[in-house]
Design an enzyme around this catalytic site. Structure first.
Site, PDB file in Angstrom:
ATOM      1  N   ASP A   1      34.576  48.448 -12.457  1.00  0.00           N
ATOM      2  CA  ASP A   1      35.817  48.454 -13.217  1.00  0.00           C
ATOM      3  C   ASP A   1      36.414  49.816 -13.556  1.00  0.00           C
ATOM      4  O   ASP A   1      37.573  50.070 -13.292  1.00  0.00           O
ATOM      5  CB  ASP A   1      35.613  47.694 -14.524  1.00  0.00           C
ATOM      6  CG  ASP A   1      35.019  46.326 -14.309  1.00  0.00           C
ATOM      7  OD1 ASP A   1      34.533  46.032 -13.209  1.00  0.00           O
ATOM      8  OD2 ASP A   1      35.046  45.530 -15.250  1.00  0.00           O
TER       9      ASP A   1
ATOM     10  N   GLU B   1      21.847  45.070 -18.279  1.00  0.00           N
ATOM     11  CA  GLU B   1      23.020  45.048 -17.411  1.00  0.00           C
ATOM     12  C   GLU B   1      23.036  46.287 -16.516  1.00  0.00           C
ATOM     13  O   GLU B   1      23.293  46.213 -15.320  1.00  0.00           O
ATOM     14  CB  GLU B   1      24.272  44.977 -18.270  1.00  0.00           C
ATOM     15  CG  GLU B   1      25.564  44.806 -17.529  1.00  0.00           C
ATOM     16  CD  GLU B   1      26.755  44.709 -18.474  1.00  0.00           C
ATOM     17  OE1 GLU B   1      27.867  44.470 -17.970  1.00  0.00           O
ATOM     18  OE2 GLU B   1      26.592  44.869 -19.703  1.00  0.00           O
TER      19      GLU B   1
END
Length: 639
Positions: free
Chosen positions: A226, A456
């Site tokens: 992103d 993550e």
């Protein structure tokens, strides 16, 4: 460029406690499980990296996947990411295939029930039981069923209008290989093939914005990476949305230092809103952000190659897929390779030139077989060189150039190491013969997964966990790496790259839609989010959501090995499949049960000679049955 000094190499797991021999009342913790297993010294010669016993680590990973299962698909995490994400589900299915092939098939089929009529697979499929305020951008921002009607958005489910990298055909093929008998009996490949083809053709036909034979992304979220520094330059041309027009839910649940900035978010929102306001119609959307990303195109090639295998398996013609593999590989090398830096670079379609930022995306073409020898050799030098430091300054590949001015070891895709990227790099290293380095990376990924509570992402220097914990694809890819090693994929009968003297295989293509395509798109890593209340789900006796009836690896000896998880609810009987969904229902035979099919596209055979494997695999489902038979017994997971 600003130079960054590594404070240390990655964290080493050294705890000597194991579940073996522990008191029956002891509750093993993921951070206390190490030793008595496999110690691997990285290429840099530092302290050995230790991973827990494979059977125990597999059980811990299965707990995360059960916890995150909603009954039809797996969320990346129960809190921060409470919906279904596209490329997450692909990676999750790759790991699930080792534990429940039926559930892995269900994961992919559930995602593809939200496919649009134009072929796109949206990057988020929203769960209607999750409150709107739990995640932004929420369904009322995207308004896919109304705003996207012209582009073929489904009316029965709300989705985003963006996409994520196309890992899905590769995932479907690997899922099939895990249980070819069950897959054939259910007609899995026969049902998935036309959907996968439509998805790939959406990308090649609608997203060749530069007319150069490569797919463009139209929003940073579509890359899966992103806030990569690669997007800073093209984003600088975008006027951000006003801060008072949206509310970021992600900052309610994560450290602001780990997340994209408010300025970045304003630009993300502006691009997505512009795409929505043009009906998600690729030919008419302005696409002020349009970038050819080498990682997205490399995954497109890998999935196109998987489609050739799938076509062969079901009796379709594989030749069109092989032709596209050759065309795309040619274009990737000719247009995005940068010999000076030894890496593939993104290309700014609107700005008209390369983006000279070194990202892990530029390393992902290692998964593409048949690169020119000088290209693959240079890529391997770059992976281990000072910019990414694998085996020396880092034990997992960072997401961005360690020496880059924009490098940040904690901020999302601006430096941290991600497990899915390293899984892909591990495959690429084996593809090009770097088995020792791949084995070191594999060992470090496994050790880091358990020591970080399946984080993550990680600080690439210290190994410190970042982002959310008990993350879906981290657990799933851990399971896959615990499987036997893959050999290099078989060399095709004809070169993937064509020589200059070879005649063209297909006439040149004009840019789709008059040179326009795609639309600003969704979230890559998973986008802004937060939970503010998870969906309503049946509660188990421990007070946590009941993961639903399914079976998997037995609990660790002495109790439910805790990694921040409660004792899972009891396993109930398997319910019949929902006849209205078409998921895991009766299908035609694929005719793909032969052993030869297992050896193609790099599935992992036994790892004899590479590492010790547990003498006894943990029991999965019904003791004494094969994985294929177990999957056949529980076909049709209940929603």
């Amino acid at each position: 460029m600003t130079s960054h000094t590594a404070p240390s190499t990655a964290t080493t797991v050294t705890t000597a406690t194991t579940a073996t021999g522990a008191s029956p009342d002891a509750v093993p913790d993921s951070r206390a499980v190490a030793a008595a297993d496999v110690a691997v010294t990285p290429a840099g010669g530092d302290a050995p990296v230790t991973s827990p016993p494979p059977d125990l680590l597999r059980q811990y990973a299965w707990r995360v996947l059960r916890q995150n299962w909603t009954g039809a698909s797996t969320v990346p995490s129960l809190g921060l990411y409470p919906h279904q994400w596209s490329w997450d589900s692909a990676f999750i299915a790759i790991g699930l295939r080792h534990l429940s092939a039926a559930r892995a098939r269900r994961e992919l089929e559930t995602l593809f029930t939200a496919q649009w009529a134009d072929g796109r697979v949206p990057h988020i499929v929203f769960n209607p039981d999750v409150p709107l305020g739990a995640y932004f951008p929420s369904p009322d921002f995207w308004r896919s069923s109304t705003a996207g009607a012209r582009a073929g958005a489904p009316g029965a489910v709300e989705t985003s209008g963006l996409i994520q990298p196309p890992v899905h055909a590769l995932a479907a093929w690997l899922v099939h290989l895990a249980d070819p008998t069950g897959s054939a009996r259910r007609g899995f490949l026969s049902r998935m093939y036309p959907r996968l083809v439509a998805w790939q053709r959406y990308l090649t036909d609608h997203r060749d914005l530069g007319g150069r034979g490569l797919v463009s992304i139209v929003h940073p979220w579509e890359s899966g990476m992103d806030n990569s520094p690669c997007w800073d330059e093209p984003l600088s041309r975008i006027v951000p949305a006003r801060a008072d027009t949206f509310r970021r839910a992600d900052l309610d649940h994560g450290d602001a230092c780990d997340r994209p900035t408010d300025l970045d978010y304003g630009r993300y929102v502006r691009l997505a809103a512009d795409y929505r306001d043009h009906g998600y119609h690729d030919a008419s959307a302005p696409h002020r952000f349009a970038v050819e990303d080498p990682g997205v195109n490399a995954l497109l090639i890998a999935s196109e190659r998987a489609l050739a295998h799938i076509a062969t398996a079901i009796g379709a013609d594989p030749e069109p897929h092989r032709e596209r593999v050759a065309d795309l590989t040619d274009a990737l090398v000719e247009r995005l390779w940068d010999a000076e830096n030894g890496i593939f670079l993104c290309h700014d379609v609107r700005g008209g030139g390369p983006i000279r930022a070194l990202s892990c995306s530029g390393l992902l073409p290692l998964i593409v077989p048949g690169l020119p020898p000088e290209v693959s050799a240079a890529l391997l030098r770059t992976v281990t060189g000072p910019h990414f430091g694998l085996g020396s300054t880092t034990r997992m590949v960072p997401s961005y150039d360690l020496l880059g001015a924009a490098f940040d070891p904690s901020r999302y895709w601006r430096g941290p190491a991600w497990f899915n990227v390293n899984w892909l790099i591990e495959r690429g290293l084996r593809e090009y013969g770097e088995h020792a380095l791949a084995e070191d990376l594999r060992a470090c990924v496994l050790a880091s997964a358990v020591s970080s509570d399946f984080a993550e992402y990680l600080d690439p220097y210290t190994g410190r966990a970042r982002g959310t914990r008990q993350f879906g694809w981290t657990a799933a890819l851990t399971v896959d790496l615990l499987g036997a090693v893959r050999p290099p994929e078989p060399v095709p009968h004809e070169p993937t790259m064509r020589r200059a003297s070879d005649p063209p295989r297909r006439p040149g293509r004009a840019p789709a839609g008059g040179g326009r395509a795609g639309g600003p798109g969704g979230h890559a890593g998973h986008g802004p989010g937060g939970h503010a209340g998870d969906r309503a789900r049946p509660m188990g006796p421990t007070g946590r959501p009941d993961p639903g009836p399914d079976t998997g690896p037995a609990e660790p000896p002495g109790g439910p090995g805790r990694i921040g998880l409660s004792d899972p609810s009891p396993v109930g009987p398997t319910a019949a499949a929902d006849p209205g969904t078409g998921v895991e229902g009766p299908g035609t035979q694929d005719g793909t049960t032969g052993e030869g099919v297992r050896r193609s596209l790099g599935d992992r055979p036994s790892r004899s000679g590479h590492r010790d494997t547990p003498a006894v695999e943990p029991p999965v489902d019904v003791p004494g049955t094969t994985a294929a038979a177990r999957a056949a017994q529980r076909e049709g997971m209940p929603r």
